[in-house]
Design a protein around this motif. Structure first.
Motif, PDB file in Angstrom:
ATOM      1  N   ALA A 124      45.485  40.811  54.602  1.00 20.51           N
ATOM      2  CA  ALA A 124      44.102  40.788  55.084  1.00 20.51           C
ATOM      3  C   ALA A 124      43.694  42.276  55.134  1.00 20.51           C
ATOM      4  O   ALA A 124      42.605  42.842  54.569  1.00 20.51           O
ATOM      5  CB  ALA A 124      43.965  39.926  56.065  1.00 20.51           C
ATOM      6  N   ASN A 125      44.546  43.154  55.726  1.00 20.81           N
ATOM      7  CA  ASN A 125      44.131  44.393  55.933  1.00 20.81           C
ATOM      8  C   ASN A 125      43.953  45.234  54.952  1.00 20.81           C
ATOM      9  O   ASN A 125      43.306  46.046  54.676  1.00 20.81           O
ATOM     10  CB  ASN A 125      45.141  45.019  56.821  1.00 20.81           C
ATOM     11  CG  ASN A 125      45.193  44.374  58.375  1.00 20.81           C
ATOM     12  OD1 ASN A 125      43.952  43.848  58.844  1.00 20.81           O
ATOM     13  ND2 ASN A 125      45.939  44.626  59.230  1.00 20.81           N
ATOM     14  N   ASN A 127      37.691  28.476  46.585  1.00 15.80           N
ATOM     15  CA  ASN A 127      37.624  29.633  47.558  1.00 15.80           C
ATOM     16  C   ASN A 127      36.916  30.750  46.725  1.00 15.80           C
ATOM     17  O   ASN A 127      36.227  31.796  47.036  1.00 15.80           O
ATOM     18  CB  ASN A 127      38.806  30.100  47.500  1.00 15.80           C
ATOM     19  CG  ASN A 127      39.222  31.137  48.363  1.00 15.80           C
ATOM     20  OD1 ASN A 127      38.575  31.188  49.593  1.00 15.80           O
ATOM     21  ND2 ASN A 127      39.777  32.419  47.936  1.00 15.80           N
ATOM     22  N   ASN A 128      36.430  30.531  45.273  1.00 14.28           N
ATOM     23  CA  ASN A 128      35.563  31.303  44.449  1.00 14.28           C
ATOM     24  C   ASN A 128      34.047  31.560  44.675  1.00 14.28           C
ATOM     25  O   ASN A 128      33.518  32.179  44.783  1.00 14.28           O
ATOM     26  CB  ASN A 128      35.475  30.961  43.105  1.00 14.28           C
ATOM     27  CG  ASN A 128      36.967  31.158  42.222  1.00 14.28           C
ATOM     28  OD1 ASN A 128      37.329  30.494  41.593  1.00 14.28           O
ATOM     29  ND2 ASN A 128      37.629  32.387  42.741  1.00 14.28           N
ATOM     30  N   VAL A 129      33.869  30.184  45.565  1.00 18.07           N
ATOM     31  CA  VAL A 129      32.345  30.110  46.056  1.00 18.07           C
ATOM     32  C   VAL A 129      32.499  30.184  47.545  1.00 18.07           C
ATOM     33  O   VAL A 129      31.395  29.882  48.019  1.00 18.07           O
ATOM     34  CB  VAL A 129      31.708  28.797  45.642  1.00 18.07           C
ATOM     35  CG1 VAL A 129      31.798  28.815  44.194  1.00 18.07           C
ATOM     36  CG2 VAL A 129      32.593  27.686  46.135  1.00 18.07           C
ATOM     37  N   GLN A 130      33.486  30.681  48.110  1.00 20.51           N
ATOM     38  CA  GLN A 130      33.546  30.971  49.558  1.00 20.51           C
ATOM     39  C   GLN A 130      32.318  32.105  50.159  1.00 20.51           C
ATOM     40  O   GLN A 130      32.722  32.832  49.561  1.00 20.51           O
ATOM     41  CB  GLN A 130      34.857  31.176  50.173  1.00 20.51           C
ATOM     42  CG  GLN A 130      35.098  31.334  51.605  1.00 20.51           C
ATOM     43  CD  GLN A 130      34.457  30.133  52.253  1.00 20.51           C
ATOM     44  OE1 GLN A 130      33.390  30.312  53.054  1.00 20.51           O
ATOM     45  NE2 GLN A 130      35.286  29.082  52.370  1.00 20.51           N
ATOM     46  N   ALA A 131      31.648  31.791  50.788  1.00 20.79           N
ATOM     47  CA  ALA A 131      30.598  33.074  51.352  1.00 20.79           C
ATOM     48  C   ALA A 131      31.272  33.804  52.307  1.00 20.79           C
ATOM     49  O   ALA A 131      30.866  35.096  52.361  1.00 20.79           O
ATOM     50  CB  ALA A 131      29.381  32.277  51.827  1.00 20.79           C
ATOM     51  N   SER A 180      36.177  36.900  55.066  1.00 15.61           N
ATOM     52  CA  SER A 180      37.330  36.688  55.801  1.00 15.61           C
ATOM     53  C   SER A 180      37.959  35.745  55.568  1.00 15.61           C
ATOM     54  O   SER A 180      39.364  35.726  55.292  1.00 15.61           O
ATOM     55  CB  SER A 180      37.081  37.161  57.119  1.00 15.61           C
ATOM     56  OG  SER A 180      36.146  35.730  57.746  1.00 15.61           O
ATOM     57  N   LYS A 181      37.271  34.517  55.485  1.00 16.27           N
ATOM     58  CA  LYS A 181      38.097  33.302  55.128  1.00 16.27           C
ATOM     59  C   LYS A 181      38.535  33.231  53.489  1.00 16.27           C
ATOM     60  O   LYS A 181      39.358  32.918  53.398  1.00 16.27           O
ATOM     61  CB  LYS A 181      37.090  31.913  55.506  1.00 16.27           C
ATOM     62  CG  LYS A 181      36.647  31.794  56.637  1.00 16.27           C
ATOM     63  CD  LYS A 181      35.728  30.618  56.782  1.00 16.27           C
ATOM     64  CE  LYS A 181      35.352  30.340  58.142  1.00 16.27           C
ATOM     65  NZ  LYS A 181      34.361  29.196  58.312  1.00 16.27           N
ATOM     66  N   ARG A 182      37.721  34.004  52.720  1.00 13.79           N
ATOM     67  CA  ARG A 182      38.129  34.036  51.245  1.00 13.79           C
ATOM     68  C   ARG A 182      39.659  34.763  51.056  1.00 13.79           C
ATOM     69  O   ARG A 182      40.422  34.516  50.424  1.00 13.79           O
ATOM     70  CB  ARG A 182      36.958  34.582  50.595  1.00 13.79           C
ATOM     71  CG  ARG A 182      37.166  34.589  49.085  1.00 13.79           C
ATOM     72  CD  ARG A 182      36.002  35.143  48.460  1.00 13.79           C
ATOM     73  NE  ARG A 182      36.133  35.303  46.888  1.00 13.79           N
ATOM     74  CZ  ARG A 182      35.477  35.926  46.254  1.00 13.79           C
ATOM     75  NH1 ARG A 182      34.169  36.462  46.570  1.00 13.79           N
ATOM     76  NH2 ARG A 182      35.569  35.609  44.813  1.00 13.79           N
ATOM     77  N   ILE A 183      39.182  36.005  51.995  1.00 10.75           N
ATOM     78  CA  ILE A 183      40.790  36.697  52.005  1.00 10.75           C
ATOM     79  C   ILE A 183      41.849  36.092  52.474  1.00 10.75           C
ATOM     80  O   ILE A 183      42.925  36.090  52.072  1.00 10.75           O
ATOM     81  CB  ILE A 183      40.367  38.036  52.834  1.00 10.75           C
ATOM     82  CG1 ILE A 183      39.407  38.999  52.175  1.00 10.75           C
ATOM     83  CG2 ILE A 183      41.889  38.750  53.129  1.00 10.75           C
ATOM     84  CD1 ILE A 183      39.099  40.091  53.133  1.00 10.75           C
ATOM     85  N   ASP A 184      41.622  35.057  53.726  1.00  9.55           N
ATOM     86  CA  ASP A 184      42.993  34.206  54.126  1.00  9.55           C
ATOM     87  C   ASP A 184      43.450  33.337  52.955  1.00  9.55           C
ATOM     88  O   ASP A 184      44.517  33.278  52.752  1.00  9.55           O
ATOM     89  CB  ASP A 184      42.211  33.412  55.394  1.00  9.55           C
ATOM     90  CG  ASP A 184      42.148  34.659  56.527  1.00  9.55           C
ATOM     91  OD1 ASP A 184      42.629  35.730  56.385  1.00  9.55           O
ATOM     92  OD2 ASP A 184      41.347  34.318  57.445  1.00  9.55           O
TER      93      ASP A 184
END
Length: 1177
Positions: free
Chosen positions: A1170-1171, A1058-1062, A1065-1069
Motif C-alpha cells: 500500500a505504501n 473494486n474498479n468503481v471503489q471511490a 485506500s480501500k481500493r489499494i487494499d
C-alpha cells in the motif's frame, strides 16, 4: 603329410596324396595300414606310448567291403593293390560329383564311405564347410565359370540332407516342408560343427606333442632352464589339482580353486582342449616320477624303434642333478635348524642346569643295561642323556636311525622315547622327563654302520625341510610348545580361508601369552590385528574377547607394551573396519591398562580419531570407548578435556554419534563429575551459561546449538535426580529388609539406555524403591531443610531455566518443543509432589493470571513469551488425571481471555495450540477451551476463539470437525458482532482445504456464499479483504470444483467491484490482496471456459486498477493476460493440449526473467505494498 609325421590315431586318406595320384594316373586306394607311426612323446598328456602297433589298429569295419573277411597279410595286400589298379579311385568319383553339383549323390556316397569306415577327406572337408551351402540371391547360374570352381555356393533345397536325418513324413502335403528342411539343415550343421571341434582338438594335441618333444630335448641339454607354463599345460594341471583336492576331502580348497579358475569346467576333461584320454591322477604321476623314471622301453616310439640304451646317459645325468639339488636343500635346512637351536640354547641353559642334579641322582640309583644286550648305556628312567643332544633335551626325538644325533654303532639299535599311555597331561615336566626309554630288539646281524645307515635312508621320512624339522620333534613341555607354535603360526595363517580365520584367534592369543620371546609375541599380535582384512561385527567381537583375555592374563605392563602399539599402528588404516577395531579395542582394554596410560595415551588416541576419522561408525565406537575411559579415569585434571570431548561429540553431524553421546558418554561423564562434586557446581551451570550466551547473540539464535546444549541437559536429568536422592537427609534411614513395593512402570520416563536408568545409577530397583518412598514422604511432610542438593535445583536451576524460557522466541516452534520436552522429563523424573509444590508455583508467580491483571497487561508481558506454551505443554501435561486436565483447561482459558481483553498478540496462545494439537489426546481438551471462547460474553474473546479454530482444524479428524468445529464456527458466523463473523472466514477456508466430506464442504460453501452475496456485507471492506486473503491461501490446495465454481467467479466479481471503489485506500487494499490471490492461483489448472469467462476478465479489471496505482504491477499483469490469451487461442485451434499454467506459460526467457524480477521487487505484505501505491499518487 610325410610318413614320419602321420598321426597314428588319424588313419584317413590324405587329400594331397590322392590328388597327386589322380594327376599321375595312378588310382590306388591307400590301405589304412600303410605308413608308419610318428615318433611318440614323453608328454603325459599325449596318447599312450605303449599303444598297439598300427597294423593291429585296423578293424574289419575300416576295410573295404570287397575285402571284408580277408586277413591282413602281405599276399592279401599285394592282391588288393593289383585289383585297385583296374578301378577308378573313390576320390576321383567324389571330385566329379562335386564338380557336376550332384550334391545329394555326393552326400549319400560320403555316408556310405563313413559307414564302411573309409572316410574321404575331400567329401569330409566339403560337407564340413557351411559356406558351401549358403543361399546366394541374385547370382547367375554361370557362377561356376566365374572362378568358384567345384563345390561353389549352392542354393539350399529340401533334398540336401543326410540319410540319417531324412524324415519322409515331412514330404507330406501339410505345408510344413520348409520349416522341416530348415531343421534338417541345422541338424546337419550341428553335427559338422562337432566334427570340426574334434578335428581341432586333434590338431591341438599334435601341436602339444611336438612342442613337448622340443622342450624335452631342450631340457635334456639344458636342465637348469625352465620355460614358462603354457596355457594347455596350465589347464591340464588345474584339472588334475582339482581332482586331487576333491579325492582327498579338501572341499573348501577345491571350491576356492574352482572360483579362481572360473574360465575352466572341472567336470569335463574335454574342456582342457586336448584330444587324448585323461592322464592318471597326481598321486600316480608322483609315484611314477618321484621314485624312479619309467623304463625307457615304455616310452619308445614303436615305429622308430629307439633302443633303450640311448636314453641311459640322460637318465643318469638327470638323476645326479636331482640328487645334488636334494643335497643342497638338506644342507640349507640343516643350517636353518642349527640357527634355531642356537637361539633356543641360550633360553634353555638355566633349565639344563636344573636337570643336572636330577640326572646325577638317577645315575647313582639306576644301573645301565649290560653292554652285551646291544643297548645304548642310557639311564632307563631318564630321557636325557649325559651329553645334551642336538635339541638340548627339549624335544622327544622320533626321527629314529635315519637322523641319529650320534653315529650308530654295530650294537646300537634305533631307539625311540615314547610316552606312557597312562601318563596324563597334568603331570609335571619332571615326571615327563623321568619316563623310561624303550629298548627295541636288535637282530643278531653283522652289518656295518655305513650299510645300516644307507639301508635306513630308503625310509621315506622328510626331516630336511622346515615343516619336516617341526614334525620330527615333539615338544615335551609348555615352553617348547609355545616356541613351536610361534614358528608355525606365521606359515599357517596365510593359508587359512578368510571366513575361517577367527578359528585361529585362541591359538594365536595363547601363544602370544606364553611365548618367551618378545619379538615373536609382537609378531603374533600383529598377525591377530591383521588376521582379517575387513572384520565384521562377529569377528571383531571375537578379537576383542581375545584381547581382553590376553590382558587379564598378562597384566597392565604387557598390555601397554604389546597390545597398545598394535592399536596405534592401525589408527589410520585405510579400511574403516580396522579403525573400528582399534576404537573398540581402546575401550575394551581400558580397565586393564595402567591408569596413567588410560588418561594420557589412550585418551589422546581416541580424541584424535574423534576429530579426524570420516567414518560415522568409527566415531560412534570412539564415543563409546571414551565413555568407558570416563568410567575408569581418576585424574581430576582431565575434567575439562572430557567436557570438550562431550561438546565436540554433540556437534557431530552424524545421528549415530549424537545418539551414542547421549546413551553412553554423558551418563559415564556425569557419574565421574558426580564423584568429583562438579555436577551441580560446574557441569550443569556450564551448559546453562552457553545457552544464555546463545540467547544474547547478535546474529540471531542458533537453534542447532541450542538443541545440542538442551539435549545434553536433558540427558543429565537422571544423574541429577540420583544426586538429589542419594544426598538427602533420609539416606541413613533406607531399609532394604522386608517387603519393598515395586516402582510404578510409568513413574519415570523411558530411559534412552540402561546407563540413564536411575535404578542402574543407584545400584538396584530395590534401593531406588526405598529411596523414592522416603523422598515423597520428605517432600510432603518434612520439607527441604538441610537438603542442599534439592535446594540447588529449586532455588538456582529452576529460576534460571524459567528466565531462559522467557527470552526465547515464541515463534520458534523448534525451541518451544525442545524446552517443553525438557520440562516434561524434569517434572516426570522429580515426581508429582515436586512438580506441584516446587515447579508450578514458580511459573504461576511469573505468569500472574489474577483477576486484577485482566484489563491491563502492565508489567505482565511474559504472557506473550514462550513461557506460556512451555508451561502449558511441558509442566501441565506431565500428569493426565482429571485435576491436571482441569488445571490445563483453566490455564488456557485464562490466557485466551487475558490476551484477548488486553489486545495483546496471540503468538503464545497459538504456540500452545500448535504444540498440544500435535497430540490427538488433547484435541477434545482444546475444543473444550475453544467452546469456552465461543460462548464468552466478550466479542474479543469470541474473535480469538474463531481464529484458534484455524490452527486446530488441520490436525483434527473429520468426525470432530463435523461434530464440534463446524457447529461452533456457524454459531460464530451469526454473531451480532461483525468482527466475530469475519474472524471465522480463515477457519472456513482451512476446512475447504483439508476436509473431503461433501456435506461439510457444501455447508462451508453456503456460509462463505452468504458472506459474499448478502447485501449487508456489500460495504464490509474488512470482510472482503479477509475473503480474498483466504482464497489466495487455500485456493491452490482446495478441491478443484470449489475453486472453479466458487473462488474464481467471486474473485472476478470482487475485482470488477473494486474498479468503481471511490475510496482510494480501500481500493489499494483490495487490489493488493487480489494481486496476491491471482499470483497464487495462476499455478493451478484452469479450464478454457474459466479462463475466458472469469480468470482473464478478473486480470483485466485488476490491471485497470494497477494502471493508476502501480505501473510495475501493470507490466506483470499485462504479460500474464497476453500469455493467457495466446494459450486460449492456441487451444481453440487444437495446437495445444493439457493444462494451462499461467506462471509456466511465460514461454520467453526474457518475459519470465522480467516477471520474476518484478515480483522480487514487490513485497507480499499488504501494508508495504500500500505504501508503494501511495508513492505513485
Amino acid at each position: 603329410m610325410a610318413a614320419g609325421n602321420v598321426n597314428p590315431f588319424n588313419l584317413s586318406d590324405s587329400e594331397d596324396e590322392a590328388d597327386q595320384r589322380a594327376e599321375d594316373g595312378v588310382h590306388i586306394e591307400k590301405s589304412p595300414s600303410v605308413g608308419t607311426q610318428g615318433p611318440s612323446s614323453n608328454n603325459p598328456f599325449s596318447p599312450q606310448a605303449d599303444a598297439e602297433p598300427p597294423a593291429l589298429l585296423v578293424s574289419s569295419t575300416r576295410t573295404s567291403p570287397s575285402v571284408e573277411g580277408i586277413s591282413v597279410s602281405v599276399a592279401a595286400a599285394a592282391m588288393t593293390v593289383a585289383l585297385a589298379e583296374t578301378r577308378v579311385s573313390v576320390d576321383v568319383i567324389a571330385a566329379q560329383l562335386i564338380r557336376d553339383h550332384y550334391i545329394l549323390t555326393a552326400l549319400e556316397f560320403h555316408t556310405e564311405l563313413l559307414e564302411s569306415g573309409r572316410e574321404l577327406p575331400r567329401l569330409r572337408d566339403y560337407f564340413s564347410n557351411p559356406g558351401n551351402f549358403e543361399r546366394q540371391t541374385g547370382t547367375p547360374p554361370a557362377c561356376k565359370e566365374q572362378g568358384l570352381g567345384p563345390g561353389g555356393p549352392l542354393n539350399r533345397a529340401g533334398s540336401i540332407s543326410t540319410l540319417d536325418s531324412l524324415d519322409f513324413a515331412r514330404y507330406s502335403d501339410d505345408g510344413n516342408r520348409e520349416s522341416d528342411e530348415r531343421v534338417a539343415v541345422l541338424e546337419f550343421e550341428l553335427r559338422k560343427a562337432k566334427e570340426t571341434i574334434q578335428a581341432l582338438r586333434t590338431n591341438l594335441t599334435q601341436a602339444a606333442e611336438s612342442d613337448t618333444q622340443e622342450r624335452n630335448k631342450n631340457y635334456s641339454s639344458h636342465p637348469e632352464t625352465q620355460e614358462p607354463i603354457r596355457p594347455l599345460e596350465k589347464r591340464a594341471l588345474n584339472f588334475l589339482v582339482n581332482e586331487y583336492l576333491l579325492k582327498n576331502e579338501y572341499k573348501l580348497s577345491a571350491i576356492t580353486f574352482s572360483d579362481e579358475n572360473d574360465d575352466q569346467d572341472f567336470e569335463l576333461w574335454d574342456d582342457v582342449g586336448l584330444n587324448i584320454p585323461k592322464p592318471p591322477d597326481l598321486l600316480q604321476i608322483y609315484r611314477n616320477c618321484g621314485s624312479a623314471l619309467p623304463s625307457p622301453r615304455y616310452t619308445v616310439d614303436v615305429a622308430v624303434g629307439v633302443e633303450s640304451g640311448e636314453l641311459t646317459g640322460n637318465y643318469i645325468t638327470q638323476k645326479s642333478d636331482l640328487l645334488q639339488q636334494q643335497q643342497t636343500e638338506v644342507v640349507e635346512e640343516l643350517e636353518y635348524q642349527i640357527s634355531l637351536l642356537n637361539e633356543e640354547k641360550q633360553s634353555l641353559a638355566d633349565h639344563i642346569k636344573k636337570l643336572q642334579s636330577e640326572i646325577q641322582s638317577l645315575r647313582r640309583t639306576v644301573s645301565p643295561p649290560p653292554p652285551d644286550q646291544g643297548s645304548q648305556p642310557t639311564p632307563p628312567s631318564s630321557s636325557t642323556p649325559p651329553q645334551p643332544p642336538l635339541d638340548n633335551g627339549q624335544y622327544l626325538d622320533i626321527r629314529g636311525a635315519s637322523e641319529p644325533d650320534k653315529p650308530p654303532t654295530e650294537s646300537t639299535p634305533p631307539t625311540q622315547t615314547i610316552s606312557n599311555p597312562t601318563h596324563t597331561s597334568s603331570q609335571s615336566h619332571a615326571k615327563l622327563k623321568s619316563r623310561g626309554t624303550v629298548v627295541f630288539d636288535q637282530p643278531n646281524r653283522k652289518l656295518s654302520p655305513a650299510f645300516q645307515q644307507a639301508l635306513l635312508s630308503f625310509c621315506k621320512m622328510s626331516a630336511d625341510s622346515r615343516l619336516g624339522a617341526e614334525v620330527s620333534r615333539i615338544a615335551d613341555n609348555e615352553e617348547s610348545v609355545m616356541l613351536m607354535l610361534g614358528r608355525c603360526l606365521p606359515h599357517i595363517v596365510p593359508n587359512v580361508l578368510l571366513a575361517k580365520r577367527e578359528e585361529l584367534i585362541p591359538l594365536i592369543l595363547c601363544t602370544a601369552c606364553l611365548h618367551p620371546e618378545p619379538k615373536e609375541r609382537d609378531q603374533l599380535l600383529h598377525i591377530l590385528f591383521n588376521l582379517i582384512k575387513r572384520p565384521d561385527d562377529e569377528q571383531r567381537q571375537m578379537i576383542l574377547t581375545g584381547c581382553v583375555a590376553f590382558a587379564r592374563h598378562v597384566g597392565p605392563t604387557r598390555v601397554e607394551a604389546e597390545l597398545l602399539p598394535q592399536c596405534w599402528e592401525q589408527i589410520n588404516h585405510k579400511y574403516p573396519e580396522r579403525r573400528l577395531l582399534v576404537a573398540e579395542a581402546c575401550g575394551a582394554l581400558a580397565p586393564y591398562l595402567p591408569k596413567e596410560i588410560r588418561s594420557s595415551l589412550v585418551l589422546s588416541m581416541l580424541q584424535q580419531m574423534l576429530a579426524e576419522d570420516k567414518a560415522d561408525m568409527v566415531r560412534e565406537a570412539v564415543v563409546k570407548s571414551l565413555a568407558i575411559i570416563m568410567g575408569y579415569i581418576d585424574d581430576p585434571d582431565k575434567y575439562s578435556q572430557g567436557f570438550e570431548l562431550m561438546l565436540l561429540s554433540l556437534g557431530d553431524p552424524s545421528e549415530r554419534v549424537v545418539s551414542a553421546i547421549h546413551q553412553v558418554f554423558i551418563p559415564a561423564f556425569a557419574a565421574w563429575t558426580t564423584e568429583l562434586g562438579n555436577l551441580q557446581t560446574t557441569l550443569i551451570p556450564s551448559l546453562l551459561a552457553r545457552i544464555e550466551k546463545l540467547l544474547k547473540g547478535e546474529h540471531g539464535l542458533d537453534e542447532h546449538k541450542l538443541h545440542m546444549f538442551l539435549s545434553a541437559l536433558q540427558s543429565l536429568i537422571p544423574p541429577l535426580f540420583s544426586v538429589v536422592i542419594q544426598n538427602a537427609p533420609f539416606t541413613h534411614r533406607v531399609n532394604l529388609q522386608g517387603d519393598i513395593p515395586p516402582i510404578e512402570v510409568t513413574r519415570f520416563p523411558r530411559p534412552a539406555s540402561p546407563l540413564q536408568d536411575i535404578a542402574t545409577i543407584v545400584g538396584s530397583r530395590e534401593t531406588l524403591s526405598a529411596l523414592l518412598i522416603l523422598y515423597d514422604y520428605q517432600l510432603e511432610h518434612e520439607g527441604t531443610t538441610g537438603w542442599d542438593s534439592l535446594l540447588w535445583v529449586v532455588n538456582q536451576l529452576l529460576p534460571q531455566l524459567i528466565d531462559i524460557v522467557g527470552r526465547i522466541n515464541v515463534a520458534s516452534t523448534t525451541c518451544v518443543h525442545e524446552f517443553s520436552r525438557f520440562f516434561w522429563r524434569l517434572c516426570r523424573t522429580f515426581g508429582k509432589i515436586f512438580t506441584n509444590t516446587k515447579v508450578k508455583p514458580q511459573f504461576q508467580e511469573i505468569l500472574r493470571l489474577s483477576e486484577e491483571n485482566v484489563d491491563a497487561l502492565t508489567g505482565n508481558g511474559i504472557l506473550t513469551k514462550a513461557t506460556v506454551p512451555i508451561y502449558a505443554t511441558g509442566v501441565l501435561t506431565c500428569y493426565n488425571q482429571d485435576e491436571d486436565r482441569k488445571l490445563l483447561v483453566g490455564f488456557l482459558e485464562d490466557v485466551m481471555t487475558t490476551l484477548s481483553l488486553s489486545h495483546a498478540p496471540l503468538d503464545s496462545l497459538k504456540a500452545s495450540f500448535v504444540e498440544l494439537g500435535a497430540n490427538p489426546v488433547y484435541h477434545e481438551l482444546l475444543l473444550t477451551v475453544l467452546w469456552y471462547g465461543v460462548v464468552h460474553t466478550s466479542a474479543l474473546v469470541r474473535c480469538t476463539a474463531a481464529r484458534m479454530f484455524e490452527l486446530l482444524v488441520k490436525g483434527v479428524n473429520e468426525t470432530l470437525v463435523a461434530q464440534r468445529v463446524v457447529p461452533a464456527l456457524i454459531t460464530l458466523s451469526s454473531d451480532p458482532e461483525i468482527s466475530v463473523r469475519i474472524s471465522t472466514i480463515p477457519a472456513f477456508g482451512t476446512i475447504m482445504e483439508t476436509v473431503t466430506q461433501k456435506e461439510l464442504l457444501e455447508r462451508v460453501k453456503m456460509q462463505l456464499a452468504s458472506f459474499l452475496e448478502d447485501p449487508q456485507y456489500q460495504d464490509q471492506h474488512s470482510l472482503h479483504m479477509e475473503i480474498i486473503r483466504t482464497f489466495g491461501r487455500v485456493g491452490p490446495n482446495a478441491e478443484p470444483r470449489f475453486r472453479d465454481e466458487f473462488v474464481l467467479p467471486h474473485l472476478h466479481k470482487l475485482a470488477l467491484g473494486n474498479n468503481v471503489q471511490a475510496t482510494e485506500s480501500k481500493r489499494i487494499d483490495i487490489a493488493t490482496q487480489l494481486f496476491e490471490a491471482y499470483s497464487a492461483l495462476s499455478c493451478c489448472f484452469i479450464s478454457e471456459e474459466l479462463m475466458v469467462n472469469h480468470f482473464l476478465p478478473g486480470l483485466r479489471c485488476l490491471r485497470t486498477d494497477m494502471e493508476q496505482l502501480s505501473p510495475e504491477h501493470e507490466v506483470i499483469l499485462s504479460s500474464m493476460i497476453k500469455e493467457g490469451e495466446i494459450k486460449v487461442e492456441n487451444r481453440g485451434i487444437g495446437q495445444a493440449e493439457g493444462s494451462v499454467s499461467i506462471a509456466a506459460s511465460l514461454v520467453g526467457e526474457d518475459a519470465k526473467t522480467k516477471f520474476l524480477s518484478k515480483m522480487g521487487q514487490l513485497t507480499t505484505s499488504g501494508a508495504m505494498l500500500a505504501n508503494v501505491f501511495q508513492r505513485k499518487k
